[in-house]
Design a protein around this motif. Structure first.
Motif, PDB file in Angstrom:
ATOM      1  N   ALA A  78       0.895  -1.282   0.017  1.00 16.41           N
ATOM      2  CA  ALA A  78      -0.154  -0.011  -0.092  1.00 16.41           C
ATOM      3  C   ALA A  78       0.491   1.132  -0.102  1.00 16.41           C
ATOM      4  CB  ALA A  78      -1.347   0.114   1.254  1.00 16.41           C
ATOM      5  N   ALA A  79       2.156   1.193   0.245  1.00 19.52           N
ATOM      6  CA  ALA A  79       2.976   2.273   0.388  1.00 19.52           C
ATOM      7  C   ALA A  79       2.934   2.985  -0.500  1.00 19.52           C
ATOM      8  CB  ALA A  79       4.330   1.750   1.002  1.00 19.52           C
ATOM      9  N   SER A  80       3.195   1.813  -1.752  1.00 18.96           N
ATOM     10  CA  SER A  80       3.705   1.986  -3.011  1.00 18.96           C
ATOM     11  C   SER A  80       2.297   2.015  -4.164  1.00 18.96           C
ATOM     12  CB  SER A  80       4.985   1.738  -3.506  1.00 18.96           C
ATOM     13  OG  SER A  80       4.425   0.409  -4.115  1.00 18.96           O
ATOM     14  N   GLU A  81       1.872   1.712  -3.825  1.00 20.36           N
ATOM     15  CA  GLU A  81       0.099   1.023  -4.396  1.00 20.36           C
ATOM     16  C   GLU A  81      -1.037   1.583  -4.768  1.00 20.36           C
ATOM     17  OE1 GLU A  81      -1.781   0.152  -7.761  1.00 20.36           O
ATOM     18  OE2 GLU A  81       0.131  -0.609  -7.931  1.00 20.36           O
ATOM     19  N   PRO A  82      -1.000   2.682  -4.939  1.00 22.14           N
ATOM     20  CA  PRO A  82      -3.062   3.154  -5.226  1.00 22.14           C
ATOM     21  C   PRO A  82      -4.171   2.448  -5.165  1.00 22.14           C
ATOM     22  CG  PRO A  82      -1.717   3.862  -6.185  1.00 22.14           C
ATOM     23  CD  PRO A  82      -0.863   2.965  -6.035  1.00 22.14           C
ATOM     24  N   ASP A  83      -3.952   1.170  -6.404  1.00 22.97           N
ATOM     25  CA  ASP A  83      -4.700   0.039  -6.275  1.00 22.97           C
ATOM     26  C   ASP A  83      -5.537  -0.477  -5.769  1.00 22.97           C
ATOM     27  OD1 ASP A  83      -6.542  -1.169  -8.089  1.00 22.97           O
ATOM     28  OD2 ASP A  83      -5.994  -0.225 -10.083  1.00 22.97           O
ATOM     29  N   PRO A  84      -6.864  -0.574  -5.398  1.00 20.76           N
ATOM     30  CA  PRO A  84      -7.528  -1.053  -3.784  1.00 20.76           C
ATOM     31  C   PRO A  84      -7.408  -2.627  -4.359  1.00 20.76           C
ATOM     32  CG  PRO A  84      -9.004   0.122  -4.456  1.00 20.76           C
ATOM     33  CD  PRO A  84      -7.681   0.784  -5.097  1.00 20.76           C
ATOM     34  N   ARG A  85      -7.264  -2.635  -5.722  1.00 18.74           N
ATOM     35  CA  ARG A  85      -7.214  -4.111  -6.380  1.00 18.74           C
ATOM     36  C   ARG A  85      -6.051  -4.798  -6.001  1.00 18.74           C
ATOM     37  NH1 ARG A  85      -8.246  -3.499 -12.700  1.00 18.74           N
ATOM     38  NH2 ARG A  85      -6.638  -1.853 -12.465  1.00 18.74           N
ATOM     39  N   TRP A  86      -5.164  -4.518  -6.169  1.00 16.74           N
ATOM     40  CA  TRP A  86      -3.556  -5.178  -5.790  1.00 16.74           C
ATOM     41  C   TRP A  86      -3.335  -4.778  -4.705  1.00 16.74           C
ATOM     42  CZ3 TRP A  86      -5.519  -6.829 -10.019  1.00 16.74           C
ATOM     43  CH2 TRP A  86      -5.134  -5.815 -11.151  1.00 16.74           C
ATOM     44  N   ARG A  87      -3.737  -4.410  -3.396  1.00 17.11           N
ATOM     45  CA  ARG A  87      -3.984  -4.065  -2.096  1.00 17.11           C
ATOM     46  C   ARG A  87      -4.395  -5.394  -2.020  1.00 17.11           C
ATOM     47  NH1 ARG A  87      -5.189   1.894  -1.190  1.00 17.11           N
ATOM     48  NH2 ARG A  87      -5.914   0.844   0.769  1.00 17.11           N
ATOM     49  N   LEU A  88      -5.679  -5.696  -1.845  1.00 13.59           N
ATOM     50  CA  LEU A  88      -6.556  -7.109  -1.693  1.00 13.59           C
ATOM     51  C   LEU A  88      -5.550  -8.316  -2.203  1.00 13.59           C
ATOM     52  CD1 LEU A  88      -9.100  -8.602  -0.163  1.00 13.59           C
ATOM     53  CD2 LEU A  88     -10.707  -7.295  -2.780  1.00 13.59           C
ATOM     54  N   ALA A  89      -5.322  -8.052  -3.583  1.00 14.58           N
ATOM     55  CA  ALA A  89      -4.798  -9.393  -4.283  1.00 14.58           C
ATOM     56  C   ALA A  89      -2.967  -9.283  -3.009  1.00 14.58           C
ATOM     57  CB  ALA A  89      -3.549  -8.797  -5.383  1.00 14.58           C
ATOM     58  N   ALA A  90      -2.680  -8.503  -2.530  1.00 13.54           N
ATOM     59  CA  ALA A  90      -1.818  -8.484  -1.494  1.00 13.54           C
ATOM     60  C   ALA A  90      -1.640  -9.428  -0.642  1.00 13.54           C
ATOM     61  CB  ALA A  90      -0.737  -7.540  -0.897  1.00 13.54           C
TER      62      ALA A  90
END
Length: 219
Positions: A78-90
């Protein structure tokens, strides 16, 4: 000469190994052919909060769980990725381990391709259930893997008895990525499971704004 008796239904059933697991939600998840409809986030949160990283060989009064690790990985992404889809994938990157456990890397190497194929099918079902692509974009997969290795570095050094040099040789140095050491203090399963579930719902509302809030009936 008498004819041999036909095999009973009990003996036939005994020859067919069970390849599904019953979840606390009541779902029955088939490991070889997992359906997204049998995937529930409550089961994932509950299971991952009770699966120990490092085979439980960590410091502290509680196991350092896969759920706690996943929360840290999502925080790093989340520190470098604003897209919530990819944060959810993380957050869901180790989702299959709620079914198959957290196999340490040496054991994965011994098991080989069968383990990987089962893991991949489960991950695809989880992604499908929560509106994510079965295959993540290469850049996103790389970012999550990097965050995973950063977390593993700190876990190895702070919890699993590795020296900093040993951890760096296995997982690479974390570089400029900063994670508060207190985030790695092992927490009780119940609190980690609740935190994981809360974080999922927060991200899911960003990814799918039309979804009702947890516990709120669909109009």
């Amino acid at each position: 000469m008498s004819r041999a008796a036909a095999p009973s239904s009990v003996s036939r059933a005994a020859k067919s190994p069970r390849v599904w697991q019953r979840m606390l939600s009541g779902r029955r998840l088939d490991l070889l052919d997992p359906s997204p409809f049998d995937v529930e986030i409550a089961d994932i949160a509950h299971g991952l909060a009770r699966v120990a990283r490092w085979n439980g060989q960590t410091l502290g009064d509680h196991a350092f769980s896969v759920a706690q690790h996943s929360l840290i990985v999502e925080e790093i992404v989340a520190a470098s990725e604003p897209d919530p889809r990819w944060r959810l994938a993380a957050l869901l990157h180790d989702g299959p381990e709620y079914v198959i456990g957290d196999m340490i890397s040496p054991f994965k190497s011994v098991l080989g391709g069968d383990y990987k194929s089962i893991e991949k099918r489960l991950q695809s079902a989880i992604h499908s259930r929560f509106g994510l692509p079965a295959e993540l974009p290469a850049a996103v997969a790389k970012l999550i893997k990097s965050a995973d290795r950063v977390s593993a570095y700190f876990e190895a050094k702070l919890l699993a008895g590795f020296t900093a040099a040993e951890a760096a040789s296995l997982f690479g140095k974390p570089g400029t990525t900063a994670v508060d050491d207190s985030r790695f203090a092992p927490q009780p399963a119940s609190s980690v499971g609740a935190a994981y579930l809360d974080r999922f719902h927060a991200l899911d509302r960003l990814v799918h704004p039309s979804h009702p809030a947890p516990g709120k009936p669909q109009p």
